[in-house]
Design an enzyme around this catalytic site. Structure first.
Site, PDB file in Angstrom:
ATOM      1  N   LEU A 119     -11.557  10.730  -7.419  1.00 34.75           N
ATOM      2  CA  LEU A 119     -11.441  10.176  -6.070  1.00 34.75           C
ATOM      3  C   LEU A 119      -9.979  10.069  -5.668  1.00 34.75           C
ATOM      4  CD1 LEU A 119     -14.103   7.318  -6.128  1.00 34.75           C
ATOM      5  CD2 LEU A 119     -14.401   9.789  -5.818  1.00 34.75           C
ATOM      6  N   ALA A 148      -9.112  10.057  -1.981  1.00 31.80           N
ATOM      7  CA  ALA A 148      -9.123  10.050  -0.512  1.00 31.80           C
ATOM      8  C   ALA A 148      -8.343   8.880   0.071  1.00 31.80           C
ATOM      9  CB  ALA A 148     -10.562  10.028  -0.002  1.00 31.80           C
ATOM     10  N   GLY A 149      -7.873   8.007  -0.783  1.00 28.64           N
ATOM     11  CA  GLY A 149      -7.177   6.818  -0.286  1.00 28.64           C
ATOM     12  C   GLY A 149      -5.915   7.192   0.471  1.00 28.64           C
ATOM     13  N   ARG A 185       0.149   1.247   0.649  1.00 31.10           N
ATOM     14  CA  ARG A 185       1.090   0.340  -0.027  1.00 31.10           C
ATOM     15  C   ARG A 185       2.248   1.074  -0.708  1.00 31.10           C
ATOM     16  NH1 ARG A 185      -3.076  -3.070  -3.427  1.00 31.10           N
ATOM     17  NH2 ARG A 185      -4.318  -1.200  -3.044  1.00 31.10           N
ATOM     18  N   GLN A 236     -13.819  13.384   2.302  1.00 33.60           N
ATOM     19  CA  GLN A 236     -14.509  12.156   2.711  1.00 33.60           C
ATOM     20  C   GLN A 236     -13.956  11.800   4.097  1.00 33.60           C
ATOM     21  OE1 GLN A 236     -13.351   8.520   0.799  1.00 33.60           O
ATOM     22  NE2 GLN A 236     -15.304   7.514   1.200  1.00 33.60           N
ATOM     23  N   ASP A 240      -5.418   7.851  -8.913  1.00 30.23           N
ATOM     24  CA  ASP A 240      -4.187   7.059  -9.016  1.00 30.23           C
ATOM     25  C   ASP A 240      -4.070   6.350 -10.366  1.00 30.23           C
ATOM     26  OD1 ASP A 240      -6.075   5.071  -8.767  1.00 30.23           O
ATOM     27  OD2 ASP A 240      -5.136   4.069  -7.061  1.00 30.23           O
ATOM     28  N   ARG A 277      19.633  24.139 -13.204  1.00 36.67           N
ATOM     29  CA  ARG A 277      18.637  24.052 -12.121  1.00 36.67           C
ATOM     30  C   ARG A 277      17.545  25.105 -12.314  1.00 36.67           C
ATOM     31  NH1 ARG A 277      22.139  24.635  -7.067  1.00 36.67           N
ATOM     32  NH2 ARG A 277      20.081  24.721  -6.116  1.00 36.67           N
ATOM     33  N   TYR A 315      26.110  32.721  -1.614  1.00 32.16           N
ATOM     34  CA  TYR A 315      25.550  32.443  -0.285  1.00 32.16           C
ATOM     35  C   TYR A 315      26.571  32.789   0.775  1.00 32.16           C
ATOM     36  CZ  TYR A 315      23.193  29.652   3.330  1.00 32.16           C
ATOM     37  OH  TYR A 315      22.539  29.217   4.455  1.00 32.16           O
ATOM     38  N   SER A 361      42.705  35.975 -13.879  1.00 35.23           N
ATOM     39  CA  SER A 361      42.546  34.607 -13.366  1.00 35.23           C
ATOM     40  C   SER A 361      42.794  34.547 -11.872  1.00 35.23           C
ATOM     41  CB  SER A 361      43.549  33.666 -14.016  1.00 35.23           C
ATOM     42  OG  SER A 361      43.418  33.703 -15.391  1.00 35.23           O
TER      43      SER A 361
HETATM   44  C1  UD1 Z   1     -11.391  -0.229  -7.708  1.00 33.89           C
HETATM   45  C2  UD1 Z   1     -12.712  -0.812  -8.193  1.00 33.89           C
HETATM   46  C3  UD1 Z   1     -12.448  -2.042  -9.072  1.00 33.89           C
HETATM   47  C4  UD1 Z   1     -11.534  -1.629 -10.207  1.00 33.89           C
HETATM   48  C5  UD1 Z   1     -10.259  -0.965  -9.690  1.00 33.89           C
HETATM   49  C6  UD1 Z   1      -9.480  -0.362 -10.854  1.00 33.89           C
HETATM   50  C7  UD1 Z   1     -14.461  -0.375  -6.557  1.00 33.89           C
HETATM   51  C8  UD1 Z   1     -15.196  -0.906  -5.391  1.00 33.89           C
HETATM   52  N1  UD1 Z   1     -13.523  -1.187  -7.078  1.00 33.89           N
HETATM   53  O1  UD1 Z   1     -10.785  -1.207  -6.862  1.00 33.89           O
HETATM   54  O2  UD1 Z   1     -13.665  -2.530  -9.599  1.00 33.89           O
HETATM   55  O3  UD1 Z   1     -11.211  -2.771 -10.995  1.00 33.89           O
HETATM   56  O4  UD1 Z   1     -10.576   0.105  -8.796  1.00 33.89           O
HETATM   57  O5  UD1 Z   1      -8.255   0.141 -10.398  1.00 33.89           O
HETATM   58  O6  UD1 Z   1     -14.724   0.720  -6.996  1.00 33.89           O
HETATM   59  N2  UD1 Z   1     -11.186   5.920  -2.699  1.00 33.89           N
HETATM   60  C9  UD1 Z   1     -11.677   6.951  -1.944  1.00 33.89           C
HETATM   61  N3  UD1 Z   1     -12.443   6.671  -0.853  1.00 33.89           N
HETATM   62  C10 UD1 Z   1     -12.764   5.403  -0.496  1.00 33.89           C
HETATM   63  C11 UD1 Z   1     -12.256   4.349  -1.278  1.00 33.89           C
HETATM   64  C12 UD1 Z   1     -11.475   4.634  -2.364  1.00 33.89           C
HETATM   65  O7  UD1 Z   1     -11.431   8.117  -2.245  1.00 33.89           O
HETATM   66  O8  UD1 Z   1     -13.478   5.245   0.503  1.00 33.89           O
HETATM   67  C13 UD1 Z   1     -10.381   6.227  -3.874  1.00 33.89           C
HETATM   68  C14 UD1 Z   1      -8.940   5.780  -3.770  1.00 33.89           C
HETATM   69  O9  UD1 Z   1      -8.133   6.837  -3.293  1.00 33.89           O
HETATM   70  C15 UD1 Z   1      -8.577   5.450  -5.201  1.00 33.89           C
HETATM   71  C16 UD1 Z   1      -9.908   5.002  -5.804  1.00 33.89           C
HETATM   72  O10 UD1 Z   1     -10.922   5.515  -4.953  1.00 33.89           O
HETATM   73  O11 UD1 Z   1      -8.137   6.577  -5.917  1.00 33.89           O
HETATM   74  C17 UD1 Z   1     -10.019   3.492  -5.916  1.00 33.89           C
HETATM   75  O12 UD1 Z   1      -9.904   2.899  -4.653  1.00 33.89           O
HETATM   76  P1  UD1 Z   1      -9.069   1.576  -4.440  1.00 33.89           P
HETATM   77  O13 UD1 Z   1      -9.136   1.228  -3.010  1.00 33.89           O
HETATM   78  O14 UD1 Z   1      -7.727   1.707  -5.067  1.00 33.89           O
HETATM   79  O15 UD1 Z   1      -9.979   0.538  -5.250  1.00 33.89           O
HETATM   80  P2  UD1 Z   1      -9.521  -0.837  -5.883  1.00 33.89           P
HETATM   81  O16 UD1 Z   1      -9.535  -1.878  -4.829  1.00 33.89           O
HETATM   82  O17 UD1 Z   1      -8.286  -0.638  -6.659  1.00 33.89           O
HETATM   83 MG    MG Z   2      -6.720   0.896  -6.733  1.00 33.96          MG
END
Ligand code: UD1
Ligand code: MG
Length: 452
Positions: free
Chosen positions: A11, A13-14, A18, A78, A108, A319, A373, A409
């Protein structure tokens, strides 16, 4: 785990607000690789191991990054961010194809290891419908809490919905789960959004599993492995953990480091045997260092290959596209880029060698610059084997210096110099020609020139 097929859904999609960054969260680097690349690298791979990544609607860069690490990864978008369970269902088409094990991980959480994915899959073989990765959080604030009865996992309570007593629980949800692939879709589709945030929580899968009379279990791991990255401070913490691991692995593999805590490595750094790295060295992605090479202090190296017994620095900058042959020497305040320096080449002081090929055993004097360059395009400099470039020379590319040629030189070379020729800048020609002649005389006495 042999024999069982898997689908891993990552996952990502976040929005990662922050992080306060224009870049998608999962593309931020730890040890030179994106958070996402770390997770994908740990996910099950090989025959029978499929991979899906769930991305946000405006994140094509995330899909591209996933493909670079795992060309077989399939991206699903999503469209609305309605929670982690909703995000998993974005990859419904991949799930419908069927796999023995369905794994869900977060993009993440970069410190997770391949071994942990396998540990999580083990209970499925023994009939569990769901295995959840848990950890004892020093400060569990914000995490989902694992509610257990004896050995059994009965529910996960998200922070916002937890009672004070539940909030005191330290055993937390890492977010990584393994489902029985045949039951996963049915379980996840049953998850509702009757909670304070009106989100579809993947963590509610545990309660659903229990309602269905199936079994959910916890597999525990260390907090360091499952740190989720939401802020730049957490990114820096993850970097710290990862660097500690990489340094330890390098030491275990026989790399000598005088002060390992001052050396920064990349996740893909490759070492031969008997490599020494002095204090305060930064190594970025794509670096290999062959047997017996020494990297002296304060050097910065990215996408470069360093030959056997080569010496780099102190204060060198290699580099991308640098290749050093065996025994090559790069000294202080030397910068190289897109440059191949064959075996035994010496560039010992204060030089820039870019877009260049330098033949074996050439000696590049202090202050030599390849003027690559022209304000519009980059051009190549070729320096033949055994050439001697006098100090403070400017080689104006495109230009070729022949093998064995001698450059006086302070020369500004704008035209090709044939093999074994003497070339000097026009002004003060007599002086320089004198120096060139002396060099040639010495060379005919078969006395090898001393390093510049
Ligand atoms: C989530 C868990 C929590 C856990 C914690 C660990 C849920 C509801 N909660 O909380 O139990 O302790 O992770 O770090 O699962 N994401 C999507 N689409 C969405 C929502 C989230 O892709 O609609 C992805 C985010 O990009 C992220 C991951 O899901 O990679 C977790 O989402 P995040 O909002 O960070 O959940 P937490 O509040 O940390
Ligand atoms: Mg999280």
């Amino acid at each position: 785990m042999t024999g069982r097929t898997s689908l891993t859904i990552v996952l990502a999609a976040g929005e990662g607000t922050r992080m306060r960054s224009a870049m998608p969260k999962v593309l931020h680097p730890v040890a030179g690789q994106s958070l996402l690349a770390h997770v994908l690298g740990a996910a099950p791979k090989g025959p029978g191991a499929a991979l899906a990544v769930v991305i946000g609607p405006d994140q094509p860069a995330v899909a591209e990054a996933a493909k670079r690490v795992r060309p077989d990864a399939v991206a699903f978008v999503q469209r609305e961010r309605l929670g982690t369970a909703h995000a998993v269902l974005a990859a419904r088409d991949a799930m419908a194809r069927g796999a023995d094990d369905l794994l869900v991980a977060f993009g993440d959480t970069p410190l997770i290891s391949a071994a942990t994915f396998e540990r999580l899959r083990a209970p499925l073989k023994n009939g569990a419908a769901l295995a959840v990765l848990g950890f004892r959080a020093a400060d569990p604030t914000g995490y989902g809490r694992l509610l257990v009865e004896g050995e059994k996992l009965v529910a996960i309570r998200e922070q916002a919905d937890a009672t004070p007593a539940e909030r005191a629980i330290k055993l937390s949800n890492a977010g990584v789960m393994a489902f029985d692939g045949r039951k996963a879709l049915k379980i996840i589709e049953k998850i509702g959004n009757a909670n304070s945030k009106r989100e579809y929580y993947l963590s509610d899968a545990v309660a659903v599993v229990r309602e269905l009379g199936l079994e959910a279990v916890v597999i525990e791991t260390s907090e360091d492995e499952v740190r989720g990255i939401n802020t730049k401070a957490q990114l820096a913490e993850a970097e710290h953990v990862m660097q500690t691991r990489l340094r330890q692995a390098a030491l275990d593999a026989g790399v000598t480091m005088i002060a390992p805590e001052t050396v920064y490595l990349a996740a893909d750094t490759k070492f031969g045997t008997d490599v020494t790295i002095e204090p305060f060295v930064v190594i970025g992605p794509g670096v290999s260092i062959a047997d017996g090479a020494v990297i002296h202090s304060f050097s910065h190296i990215v996408q470069a290959s360093i030959g056997k017994k080569a010496s780099v620095g102190p204060y060198a900058r290699l580099r991308p596209g640098t290749s050093l042959g065996d025994g090559a020497r790069i000294g202080n305040f030397v910068e190289t880029k897109a440059a191949t320096l064959e075996a035994g080449v010496k560039v010992n002081h204060l030089s820039y060698i870019g877009d260049a090929h330098v033949g074996a055993n050439a000696n590049i004097g202090a202050g030599t610059i390849t003027c690559n360059y022209d304000g519009f395009d980059k051009h190549k400099t070729e320096i033949g084997a055994g050439a001697f470039v006098g100090t403070n020379s400017s080689l104006v590319a495109p230009v070729k210096i022949g093998a064995g040629a001698y450059i006086g030189s302070g020369s500004v070379i704008t035209k090709d110099v044939p093999d074994d020729a003497l070339a000097v800048e026009r002004s003060q020609q007599t002086n320089r020609e004198g120096g060139a002649k002396r060099y040639r005389e010495m060379k005919t006495k078969a006395k090898p020139p001393k390093g510049g």
